[in-house]
Design a protein around this motif. Structure first.
Motif, PDB file in Angstrom:
ATOM      1  N   ILE A  78       0.656  -1.226  -0.128  1.00  0.00           N
ATOM      2  CA  ILE A  78      -0.079   0.003  -0.084  1.00  0.00           C
ATOM      3  C   ILE A  78       1.047   1.229   0.025  1.00  0.00           C
ATOM      4  CG2 ILE A  78      -2.116  -1.080   1.203  1.00  0.00           C
ATOM      5  CD1 ILE A  78      -1.308   0.251   3.700  1.00  0.00           C
ATOM      6  N   THR A  83      -4.862   5.088  -4.587  1.00  0.00           N
ATOM      7  CA  THR A  83      -6.443   5.210  -4.237  1.00  0.00           C
ATOM      8  C   THR A  83      -7.186   3.919  -4.480  1.00  0.00           C
ATOM      9  OG1 THR A  83      -6.768   6.041  -6.197  1.00  0.00           O
ATOM     10  CG2 THR A  83      -6.378   7.726  -4.511  1.00  0.00           C
ATOM     11  N   GLU A  84      -6.664   3.142  -5.149  1.00  0.00           N
ATOM     12  CA  GLU A  84      -7.415   1.761  -5.592  1.00  0.00           C
ATOM     13  C   GLU A  84      -7.431   0.854  -4.360  1.00  0.00           C
ATOM     14  OE1 GLU A  84      -7.319  -1.881  -8.509  1.00  0.00           O
ATOM     15  OE2 GLU A  84      -6.304   0.021  -9.228  1.00  0.00           O
ATOM     16  N   SER A  86      -6.580   1.851  -1.195  1.00  0.00           N
ATOM     17  CA  SER A  86      -7.041   2.562   0.112  1.00  0.00           C
ATOM     18  C   SER A  86      -8.808   2.244  -0.079  1.00  0.00           C
ATOM     19  CB  SER A  86      -6.684   3.745   0.048  1.00  0.00           C
ATOM     20  OG  SER A  86      -7.361   4.611  -0.886  1.00  0.00           O
ATOM     21  N   ALA A  87      -9.357   2.409  -1.361  1.00  0.00           N
ATOM     22  CA  ALA A  87     -10.764   2.011  -1.519  1.00  0.00           C
ATOM     23  C   ALA A  87     -11.246   0.567  -0.993  1.00  0.00           C
ATOM     24  CB  ALA A  87     -11.326   2.405  -2.837  1.00  0.00           C
TER      25      ALA A  87
END
Lengths: 331, 365
Positions: A78, A83-84, A86-87
């Protein structure tokens, strides 16, 4: 050490931590934590206060940077601009984190929008979550007007509105009334298989009922990781005989001496004997406790300890937990 | 788009929070009312008592005296009530006792034929001396006197003390955005909602722009409300409301920037509110919104002397607002002030955003 999850049966590793370490000054909050968490399982992270559970999950969500080690989601480390990834994670913190003056539906719609979901879709998902968590009647009420249990359920919904693949629940049952607790527990059950759920808890019953596997950590280190059933079999030597002592009560009793005496009396039958000085109860952990019961009573009598009442119960996760982490209170 | 959603959220919270509503909308109106009660009930076009010691007794001094006596308000009331005295000591005592606003000494000394004395901290003196300067400058044949006021208003003087104070109150209201902003954002910190936003896809600049947009709308509301309240109480407006709003908006960038800087050092909304209020009060005083303050000039720029306090955006906001509302000056007359505000406000805003993003919005990994 670890086994496949009992419910999902998946072998796909969704979250992997490798040697995760975090220091706060001289304190090592998390020390080389390595875990594999499978798709669709409910994974319990147990530990006493200050064991490093919250620090670990904050690193897992990207809120804290590890001093060493890394977190991989679907085998990708991570990073701040990912953002992918974290989503894919939804965090329900232990504390209630809500905007006091927004209504239930406004909160869910807003946080959905922050994940890039269109307003109409965020609202639709919000309505569905409110329905599922028995909050639909409160959809237009401001968060500050809700009861503690309702706020907790809304807190959980906030972690789910962007439909994350991994849900991290930090003490999800803390401060809940029995009705809300059952509702939340049922809801987490309903999430399993569809989602990967990581929960931290103090409540052993909660972990035992909900988790496919549990990891017990203390002083930032992983002590054991297995299914609750296996842990109860492996750790704690089978059944537990609870013996309420007679004749040892009263002022000035040296409980440590009592415990040592019991231990030496039962040494070859029960390797683990603990004493609850508050309840004046000996906890004798033994395989085939029923068969050994007459012998246990006899030996205690010879050692000058008269059992007043006794009961036999199966080993619980709490017994495992206490045996691994000790009885000392933590702050 | 997220910026708009963030702005909407802050506006909803703002409208539902009685404390913030009162701080943002009622306080400015209360200031206008207090100013009105304090200064607005006096005659709008006051007559200023002026003591004169005429040591010259020449035709020129007579011409000056006649001009001063002849000065009239539009309603034909005299601007000055002239009282001749011979004794300087008596005159000084009367001035100290506030029996007069100005002491004017006329001498035959060609180096300083006219000396004007008064209490530099008194708004009555500032207004009266400005009016007097205008009269004296119209009298031919006498040398122009030295600048008397701290911040002269070049085109027109305020018609009343209420008029003179109103722009300062408007500046004060806009500067209240500093504690408001810091309180709002610190509340996100305290409640943990900022952490929730940090793990979403919201970027630091989107959050900051959302906060700013909401606060700028509040600033517009404040300026309009105060303007309407002031007009209702007899404020003599000579300028454009749109220009006043523009000045308020530019100044709001600086106030919001300061709010973000304050939040960097606050963990609780109550701390943020307190520290933010101190920052606001400092800016209000140093900008001259309440009373004129003269800092030593450091250098000149395009015909304007730049002092230490000119590095505070509110100083330019105050002067520009006075010039627009009291002086009736149009956009081209305040270009320098607007330019200075843009540079200083955007700089403060930028510093605030950078600091806040670095301290509170940086993702951990």
């Amino acid at each position: 050490m670890s086994e496949l999850p009992k419910r999902s049966g998946s072998t796909e590793i969704v979250v992997k931590t490798e040697g995760l370490t975090k220091h706060y000054g001289a304190l090592t909050a998390v020390n080389g934590l390595s875990l594999d968490i499978y798709a669709g399982e409910v994974f319990g992270l147990l530990g006493p206060n200050g064991a490093g559970k919250t620090t670990a999950i904050h690193m897992l969500c990207g809120l804290l940077k590890p001093d060493a080690g890394r977190v991989l989601i679907h085998n990708h480390p991570i990073s701040s601009d990912d953002t992918e990834n974290s989503a894919r994670v939804g965090l329900c913190p232990q504390a209630i984190v809500l905007w006091e003056r927004l209504t239930c539906i406004e909160q869910l719609e807003f946080i959905g929008q922050m994940y890039g979901i269109r307003s109409s879709e965020a609202r639709r998902r919000g309505e569905k979550l409110l329905e599922e968590l028995d909050l639909i009647e409160k959809r237009n009420k401001q968060a500050r007007t809700l009861s503690g249990g309702m706020q907790r359920r809304l807190n959980m919904a906030m972690a789910l509105v962007h439909d994350p693949e991994i849900i991290v629940l930090d003490e999800p049952e803390a401060g809940l009334d029995p009705q809300s607790r059952v509702r939340v527990r049922d809801y987490i059950h309903s999430l399993s298989r569809r989602k990967t759920v990581i929960l931290t808890t103090h409540n052993m019953d909660e972990a035992d009922r909900m988790a496919d596997r549990v990891a017990i950590i203390d002083h930032g280190q992983l002590l054991v990781l297995d299914t609750p059933q296996n842990l109860k079999r492996r750790v704690g030597e089978g059944d537990v005989v609870e013996i309420h002592l007679n004749g040892c009560l009263g002022e000035g009793v040296d409980w440590e001496a009592v415990q040592n005496k019991a231990r030496s009396a039962l040494a070859d039958i029960a390797p683990t004997v603990t004493l609850n000085s508050t309840e004046h109860t000996l906890h004798v952990h033994a395989l085939n406790a029923t068969g050994h019961l007459p012998s246990i009573v006899e030996r205690l009598k010879i050692a000058g300890m008269e059992p007043a009442t006794l009961s036999i119960r199966a080993n619980t996760l709490e017994d495992v937990f206490i045996q691994l982490t000790g009885r000392t209170l933590r702050e | 788009m997220k910026t708009l959603h963030v702005a909407r959220k802050y506006l909803l919270e703002f409208l539902r929070d009685p404390t913030l509503l009162a701080l943002s909308l009622l306080t400015p109106i209360a200031f206008i009312l207090i100013t009105y009660v304090g200064y607005g009930t006096a005659p709008k076009l006051a007559t200023y008592p002026i003591l004169v010691i005429d040591s010259d007794h020449s035709a020129a001094s007579e011409k000056v005296l006649n001009a001063v006596r002849a000065e009239r308000h539009p309603d034909n009331r005299p601007v000055f009530e002239v009282r001749l005295l011979d004794d300087r000591q008596v005159a000084e005592s009367e001035l100290k006792a506030k029996h007069a606003d100005i002491l004017m000494i006329l001498t035959s000394d060609p180096a300083s034929p006219i000396t004007v004395r008064g209490d530099g901290t008194s708004m009555r003196f500032i207004i009266a001396s400005t009016l007097l300067e205008t009269v004296l400058n119209q009298v031919s044949g006498i040398p122009r006197i030295m600048a008397i006021t701290e911040h002269p208003i070049s085109v027109a003087a305020p018609a009343s003390e209420f008029d003179a104070y109103t722009p300062g109150m408007m500046i004060f209201a806009v500067l209240l955005l500093t504690p408001q902003t810091s309180m709002l954002v610190a509340r996100e910190l305290r409640s943990g909602t900022l952490r929730r936003l940090r793990i979403s896809h919201l970027r630091a600049w989107e959050l900051m722009m959302g906060v700013t947009l909401a606060q700028m709308l509040v600033a517009v509301g404040q300026v309009v409300l105060m303007f309407v309240a002031a007009l209702a109480l007899g404020f003599h407006n000579r300028g454009s409301l749109l220009l006043a709003i523009l000045i308020g908006l530019l100044l709001s960038f600086s106030a919001i920037g300061w709010g973000l800087i304050v939040t960097c050092f606050s963990q609780k909304d109550s701390d943020a509110l307190n520290v933010g209020s101190v920052v606001t009060m400092l800016q209000v005083f140093l900008s001259g919104a309440f009373f004129p303050i003269q800092g030593a000039a450091l250098f000149s720029m395009v015909g304007h002397e730049i002092g230490l306090f000119d590095f505070i955006p509110a100083t330019h906001g105050m002067l520009a607002l006075q010039q627009v509302l009291i002086g009736g000056i149009a956009l081209d007359g305040i270009i320098f002030r607007l330019g200075a505000m843009i540079v200083l406000s955007i700089t403060t805003f930028g510093v605030g955003i950078l600091m806040f993003a670095r301290i509170h919005m940086r993702r951990a990994v």
